[in-house]
Motif scaffolding. Structure first.
Motif, PDB file in Angstrom:
ATOM      1  N   UNK A  85       0.854  -1.191   0.000  1.00 29.56           N
ATOM      2  CA  UNK A  85       0.000   0.000   0.000  1.00 29.56           C
ATOM      3  C   UNK A  85       0.886   1.235   0.000  1.00 29.56           C
ATOM      4  N   UNK A  86       1.934   1.206   0.806  1.00 26.48           N
ATOM      5  CA  UNK A  86       2.918   2.297   0.781  1.00 26.48           C
ATOM      6  C   UNK A  86       3.565   2.395  -0.590  1.00 26.48           C
ATOM      7  N   UNK A  87       3.926   1.239  -1.168  1.00 26.71           N
ATOM      8  CA  UNK A  87       4.528   1.234  -2.497  1.00 26.71           C
ATOM      9  C   UNK A  87       3.606   1.831  -3.537  1.00 26.71           C
ATOM     10  N   UNK A  88       2.330   1.497  -3.463  1.00 21.76           N
ATOM     11  CA  UNK A  88       1.366   2.076  -4.398  1.00 21.76           C
ATOM     12  C   UNK A  88       1.304   3.587  -4.253  1.00 21.76           C
ATOM     13  N   UNK A  89       1.271   4.053  -3.016  1.00 22.78           N
ATOM     14  CA  UNK A  89       1.232   5.504  -2.792  1.00 22.78           C
ATOM     15  C   UNK A  89       2.490   6.172  -3.347  1.00 22.78           C
ATOM     16  N   UNK A  90       3.635   5.506  -3.196  1.00 20.14           N
ATOM     17  CA  UNK A  90       4.898   6.084  -3.675  1.00 20.14           C
ATOM     18  C   UNK A  90       4.935   6.242  -5.194  1.00 20.14           C
ATOM     19  N   UNK A  91       4.230   5.360  -5.908  1.00 21.27           N
ATOM     20  CA  UNK A  91       4.247   5.453  -7.374  1.00 21.27           C
ATOM     21  C   UNK A  91       3.034   6.186  -7.932  1.00 21.27           C
ATOM     22  N   UNK A  92       2.170   6.713  -7.032  1.00 19.49           N
ATOM     23  CA  UNK A  92       1.077   7.564  -7.504  1.00 19.49           C
ATOM     24  C   UNK A  92      -0.315   6.979  -7.445  1.00 19.49           C
ATOM     25  N   UNK A  93      -0.479   5.803  -6.821  1.00 15.10           N
ATOM     26  CA  UNK A  93      -1.814   5.221  -6.653  1.00 15.10           C
ATOM     27  C   UNK A  93      -2.363   5.638  -5.289  1.00 15.10           C
ATOM     28  N   UNK A  94      -3.310   6.577  -5.272  1.00 14.57           N
ATOM     29  CA  UNK A  94      -3.787   7.143  -4.016  1.00 14.57           C
ATOM     30  C   UNK A  94      -4.816   6.249  -3.334  1.00 14.57           C
ATOM     31  N   UNK A  95      -5.291   6.704  -2.182  1.00 11.24           N
ATOM     32  CA  UNK A  95      -6.236   5.924  -1.370  1.00 11.24           C
ATOM     33  C   UNK A  95      -7.481   5.540  -2.163  1.00 11.24           C
ATOM     34  N   UNK A  96      -8.070   6.493  -2.897  1.00  9.89           N
ATOM     35  CA  UNK A  96      -9.291   6.196  -3.636  1.00  9.89           C
ATOM     36  C   UNK A  96      -9.043   5.157  -4.717  1.00  9.89           C
ATOM     37  N   UNK A  97      -7.883   5.222  -5.366  1.00 11.89           N
ATOM     38  CA  UNK A  97      -7.541   4.235  -6.389  1.00 11.89           C
ATOM     39  C   UNK A  97      -7.477   2.837  -5.785  1.00 11.89           C
ATOM     40  N   UNK A  98      -6.905   2.737  -4.571  1.00  7.76           N
ATOM     41  CA  UNK A  98      -6.804   1.429  -3.922  1.00  7.76           C
ATOM     42  C   UNK A  98      -8.161   0.952  -3.406  1.00  7.76           C
ATOM     43  N   UNK A  99      -9.005   1.882  -2.978  1.00 14.75           N
ATOM     44  CA  UNK A  99     -10.374   1.503  -2.591  1.00 14.75           C
ATOM     45  C   UNK A  99     -11.116   0.944  -3.797  1.00 14.75           C
ATOM     46  N   UNK A 100     -10.931   1.587  -4.943  1.00 15.58           N
ATOM     47  CA  UNK A 100     -11.575   1.091  -6.168  1.00 15.58           C
ATOM     48  C   UNK A 100     -11.110  -0.321  -6.489  1.00 15.58           C
ATOM     49  N   UNK A 101      -9.808  -0.564  -6.358  1.00 18.74           N
ATOM     50  CA  UNK A 101      -9.270  -1.906  -6.607  1.00 18.74           C
ATOM     51  C   UNK A 101      -9.897  -2.922  -5.661  1.00 18.74           C
ATOM     52  N   UNK A 102      -9.887  -2.620  -4.383  1.00 15.36           N
ATOM     53  CA  UNK A 102     -10.420  -3.557  -3.400  1.00 15.36           C
ATOM     54  C   UNK A 102     -11.911  -3.810  -3.628  1.00 15.36           C
ATOM     55  N   UNK A 103     -12.635  -2.780  -4.028  1.00 18.18           N
ATOM     56  CA  UNK A 103     -14.053  -2.933  -4.310  1.00 18.18           C
ATOM     57  C   UNK A 103     -14.281  -3.884  -5.475  1.00 18.18           C
TER      58      UNK A 103
END
Length: 389
Positions: A345-363
């Protein structure tokens, strides 16, 4: 002034089958060289076969329907679709089996147009498209049908015969409610779900989504990169069957193998380039990981840099933002990897995938990995990237 929401008058039974309403919004005698009207079709209603010498444009504004050109398969059309009908092409359009449909019909160059009405669309012709019948049997929503049809055109589920209630529940949820949660594009969503099937060891569903990926235009290289990237996270003993399944599907679809090499490292550069890629994703914490590693475990850190990041993550074929989302998809589906989920999750944030993007993925993964693993991932997300007030 005519409204698009007004039904208008009943259409002539000489040119239409079923209940159809016509509301002429713009008439040529008003000074415009077009003929434009709102046509409302009740379920199963449709036009006769016909042609326009000036062509025709349909703007679907409500419901779901069908469009067919002579000699071609029936197409599903729904709200938001624009159908551009060529000049002199024999065609018909109308509502689906279970849904009404309203479209705006525009005929340009009306002074030159000649509309030729032909024979009615027979019941055999109208019923030749299987998906709407499947929808009637299982009460699927128009959106669920359309989204399922986009991935697997004309596919008829065997489960609908034995478990129709489950198909209704699952398809309406997965292919309507969940998909419509966000605007994730189809190709990206299919890749992430496909990755989760590897993490879940769901070979049958993986085959479905490889075919879906190819159906929506995902490059074979991208598909192979997903399954290759699974190796350092899931292990080759669990991934090898998915590699074989991929190759079988590619051969069936006449995709030449092997695909073009995507490696960017060699034996002498893999640790250097891998470490650079690892720091790009994980950040300065990599130096701490090396510093704090016991001497008898230092080789594991070196393997991570050279093998996981150097041999796999640094490959071409997918960008780094997509790769980090894929890694998260593997980990969520596997279960029991919460520590690694937090790190990525930290890695995703570091490359530009924000919280909402990860919520969309998990959904999008919920229907395929279940709630417990999704909720565990959400707990990790809330810890690492809490919602800011």
């Amino acid at each position: 002034m005519a409204s698009f929401t007004e039904k208008g008058i009943a259409a002539s039974t000489s040119y239409f089958t079923g209940t159809v309403w016509v509301n002429m919004n713009v008439k040529p005698e008003e000074g415009y060289n077009i003929n434009m009207g709102t046509i409302t079709f009740e379920p199963k209603a449709r036009t006769n076969w016909h042609t326009h010498t000036s062509g025709q444009i349909l703007f679907v504004i409500e419901g779901m329907g069908y469009y067919q050109e002579k000699g071609k398969a029936i197409e599903l059309i729904q709200e938001g679709d624009v159908v551009k009908i060529p000049k002199n092409v024999e065609h018909w359009h109308g509502a689906s089996h279970s849904s009404s449909m309203r479209h705006i019909s525009l005929v340009p160059e009306f002074d030159k147009d000649k509309t030729e009405w032909l024979e009615p669309v027979s019941e055999v012709e109208y019923n030749s498209f299987k998906v709407p019948v499947y929808a009637v049997e299982n009460s699927l929503t128009p959106a669920a049908i359309m989204n399922h049809e986009e991935l697997w055109p004309n596919y008829i589920s065997k489960a609908k015969e034995t478990d129709p209630e489950l198909i209704e529940i699952f398809d309406n949820f997965a292919f309507d409610e969940v998909i419509n949660h966000d605007a994730m594009d189809t190709k990206t969503r299919v890749l992430f779900i496909m990755a989760s099937t590897v993490g879940s060891q769901a070979l049958t569903e993986y085959r479905m989504f490889v075919n879906a990926a190819l159906n929506v235009g995902v490059a074979p290289t991208a598909i192979k990169e997903v399954v290759y990237q699974a190796v350092p996270y899931v292990g080759i003993s669990k991934v090898i069957d998915f590699i074989h399944a991929t190759n079988e599907i590619f051969i069936e679809r006449n995709i030449p193998l092997p695909l073009e090499n995507q490696s960017t490292t060699a034996a002498e550069t893999r640790i250097e380039k891998g470490l650079a890629k690892q720091k790009e994703i994980i950040g300065d914490r990599v130096d701490e990981m090396y510093k704090n590693a016991p001497k008898d475990l230092l080789h594991i850190q070196q393997y991570l840099s050279a093998n996981c990041f150097g041999d796999y993550i640094s490959r071409n074929g997918l960008d780094v933002k997509t790769r980090e989302m894929l890694t998260l998809s593997f980990l969520i589906a596997m279960g029991g990897a919460e520590s690694q989920i937090k790190g990525h999750i930290t890695g995703n944030a570091n490359v530009g995938n924000d919280r909402q993007t990860l919520i969309n993925l998990m959904t999008q993964l919920i229907p395929y990995v279940g709630y417990p693993r999704t909720l565990n991932a959400i707990a990790c997300l809330n810890e690492v990237l809490p919602l800011k007030n």
